[in-house]
Design a protein around this motif. Structure first.
Motif, mmCIF file in Angstrom:
data_model
loop_
_atom_site.group_PDB
_atom_site.id
_atom_site.type_symbol
_atom_site.label_atom_id
_atom_site.label_comp_id
_atom_site.label_asym_id
_atom_site.label_seq_id
_atom_site.Cartn_x
_atom_site.Cartn_y
_atom_site.Cartn_z
ATOM 1 N N ALA A 88 6.637 3.361 -13.026
ATOM 2 C CA ALA A 88 7.551 2.226 -13.167
ATOM 3 C C ALA A 88 7.893 1.992 -14.632
ATOM 4 N N LYS A 89 6.907 2.187 -15.496
ATOM 5 C CA LYS A 89 7.137 2.021 -16.931
ATOM 6 C C LYS A 89 8.119 3.067 -17.452
ATOM 7 N N GLU A 90 8.018 4.277 -16.896
ATOM 8 C CA GLU A 90 8.871 5.372 -17.353
ATOM 9 C C GLU A 90 10.283 5.282 -16.777
ATOM 10 N N HIS A 91 10.392 4.806 -15.538
ATOM 11 C CA HIS A 91 11.672 4.879 -14.843
ATOM 12 C C HIS A 91 12.242 3.517 -14.446
ATOM 13 N N GLY A 92 11.524 2.441 -14.728
ATOM 14 C CA GLY A 92 11.985 1.120 -14.338
ATOM 15 C C GLY A 92 13.034 0.573 -15.294
ATOM 16 N N SER A 93 13.447 -0.657 -15.008
ATOM 17 C CA SER A 93 14.447 -1.324 -15.836
ATOM 18 C C SER A 93 14.024 -2.767 -16.024
ATOM 19 N N SER A 94 14.907 -3.566 -16.592
ATOM 20 C CA SER A 94 14.601 -4.985 -16.774
ATOM 21 C C SER A 94 14.455 -5.706 -15.435
ATOM 22 N N HIS A 95 14.928 -5.069 -14.373
ATOM 23 C CA HIS A 95 14.819 -5.658 -13.034
ATOM 24 C C HIS A 95 13.537 -5.244 -12.330
ATOM 25 N N GLY A 96 12.714 -4.456 -12.995
ATOM 26 C CA GLY A 96 11.450 -4.053 -12.393
ATOM 27 C C GLY A 96 11.460 -2.602 -11.955
ATOM 28 N N PRO A 97 10.439 -2.202 -11.181
ATOM 29 C CA PRO A 97 10.338 -0.813 -10.725
ATOM 30 C C PRO A 97 11.526 -0.445 -9.841
ATOM 31 N N PRO A 98 11.952 0.817 -9.867
ATOM 32 C CA PRO A 98 13.061 1.229 -8.998
ATOM 33 C C PRO A 98 12.675 1.127 -7.527
ATOM 34 N N ALA A 99 13.658 0.801 -6.691
ATOM 35 C CA ALA A 99 13.394 0.652 -5.252
ATOM 36 C C ALA A 99 12.861 1.944 -4.652
ATOM 37 N N SER A 100 13.319 3.077 -5.171
ATOM 38 C CA SER A 100 12.858 4.364 -4.642
ATOM 39 C C SER A 100 11.356 4.533 -4.822
ATOM 40 N N LEU A 101 10.817 4.008 -5.915
ATOM 41 C CA LEU A 101 9.379 4.067 -6.135
ATOM 42 C C LEU A 101 8.658 3.097 -5.198
ATOM 43 N N LEU A 102 9.176 1.880 -5.082
ATOM 44 C CA LEU A 102 8.533 0.872 -4.251
ATOM 45 C C LEU A 102 8.501 1.283 -2.781
ATOM 46 N N ASP A 103 9.555 1.950 -2.323
ATOM 47 C CA ASP A 103 9.650 2.325 -0.913
ATOM 48 C C ASP A 103 8.944 3.632 -0.593
ATOM 49 N N GLN A 104 8.482 4.326 -1.603
ATOM 50 C CA GLN A 104 7.836 5.624 -1.390
ATOM 51 C C GLN A 104 6.527 5.460 -0.633
ATOM 52 N N THR A 105 6.310 6.321 0.363
ATOM 53 C CA THR A 105 5.029 6.350 1.059
ATOM 54 C C THR A 105 4.006 7.024 0.164
ATOM 55 N N VAL A 106 2.933 6.305 -0.153
ATOM 56 C CA VAL A 106 1.925 6.854 -1.066
ATOM 57 C C VAL A 106 0.601 7.142 -0.371
ATOM 58 N N LEU A 107 0.500 6.712 0.887
ATOM 59 C CA LEU A 107 -0.734 6.930 1.625
ATOM 60 C C LEU A 107 -0.397 6.930 3.111
ATOM 61 N N THR A 108 -0.912 7.888 3.843
ATOM 62 C CA THR A 108 -0.760 7.926 5.291
ATOM 63 C C THR A 108 -2.148 7.865 5.912
ATOM 64 N N VAL A 109 -2.348 6.889 6.782
ATOM 65 C CA VAL A 109 -3.650 6.672 7.417
ATOM 66 C C VAL A 109 -3.493 6.922 8.907
ATOM 67 N N SER A 110 -4.384 7.730 9.461
ATOM 68 C CA SER A 110 -4.239 8.137 10.850
ATOM 69 C C SER A 110 -5.500 7.882 11.653
ATOM 70 N N ALA A 111 -5.284 7.573 12.911
ATOM 71 C CA ALA A 111 -6.342 7.486 13.914
ATOM 72 C C ALA A 111 -5.675 7.901 15.215
ATOM 73 N N ASP A 112 -5.918 9.131 15.620
ATOM 74 C CA ASP A 112 -5.214 9.737 16.751
ATOM 75 C C ASP A 112 -5.058 8.766 17.921
ATOM 76 N N PRO A 113 -3.812 8.567 18.415
ATOM 77 C CA PRO A 113 -2.578 9.285 18.086
ATOM 78 C C PRO A 113 -1.678 8.527 17.110
ATOM 79 N N VAL A 114 -2.251 7.615 16.332
ATOM 80 C CA VAL A 114 -1.447 6.729 15.496
ATOM 81 C C VAL A 114 -1.464 7.197 14.046
ATOM 82 N N SER A 115 -0.303 7.142 13.394
ATOM 83 C CA SER A 115 -0.200 7.444 11.970
ATOM 84 C C SER A 115 0.565 6.306 11.303
#
Length: 222
Positions: free
Chosen positions: A129-156
């Protein structure tokens, strides 16, 4: 209990401190923060706030609330907690609350994740966010990015950066030092990932964050 009066009473000093800390963090994110108080039975009250990351944060304390559900200024409640007396909540600000709250039950436990992992993700996200953000904060593409997937069959369940940032911004994970750093989080400390068909919730030691799930899949086989 003062039935049907806009009064909040948190008699336990430790619970007053817990709620005050929660509200202080919410006000740090938004000086005009409102808090939605919802009664849970006769002895508990859940306090909900927005976080600025399109995710909600909640802390439940032992308290008495004279109405079932009311939204008021977070600063008003914070100021009243210092006295230990019942807090007159004054006029409601229900119109200031946008959107629904997640259900109080029906969440399935998906898995437990080391809290250190979430803090590491937040640290990497903050650097990006520091590298790619702006005065409006972190870019939406970063905020919306999936950073963790948690699974318990059959749910993800996908966890976006927004939820991770909300969790660490509210400082819900215990740590040593002035702020959460991955190296200061005990390896044994965990956060619990839960979900319904439409909501994601992450429970940490000092509170929970929740967000509507996009493109949710059923939690039970069809």
């Amino acid at each position: 209990m003062r039935s049907q009066q806009r009064v909040l009473h948190v008699s336990d000093p430790a619970e007053r401190e817990n709620l005050a800390t929660f509200l202080s963090r919410a006000i740090r994110l938004d000086v005009a923060a409102v808090v939605r108080l919802r009664r849970r039975g006769d002895t508990f009250v859940s306090a909900w706030v927005t976080t600025g990351f399109e995710a909600l944060a909640v802390r439940t304390v032992s308290a008495e609330l004279g109405v079932d559900d009311v939204t008021v200024g977070a600063d008003l409640v914070l100021a009243g907690l210092g006295s230990g007396s019942p807090i007159d909540l004054g006029y409601s600000m229900d119109s200031a609350w946008r959107g629904a709250l997640p259900p109080s039950d029906g969440f399935a436990h998906i898995d437990d994740v080391p809290a250190r992992t979430l803090v590491e993700l937040a640290e990497r996200g903050a650097q990006l966010a520091k590298e790619h953000g702006s005065s409006h904060g972190p870019p939406a593409s970063l905020l919306d990015q999936t950073v963790l997937t948690v699974s318990a069959d059959p749910v993800s369940v996908e966890v976006p950066m927004r939820v991770v940032f909300a969790l660490t911004a509210m400082d819900f994970i215990p740590h040593s030092g002035d702020r959460a750093e991955a190296r200061r989080i005990p390896p044994s400390e965990i956060v619990r990932v839960r979900a319904t068909n439409t909501w994601l919730r992450i429970d940490a030691r000092y509170g929970s964050v929740a967000r509507r799930r996009g493109g949710a899949i059923p939690l039970t086989p069809s």
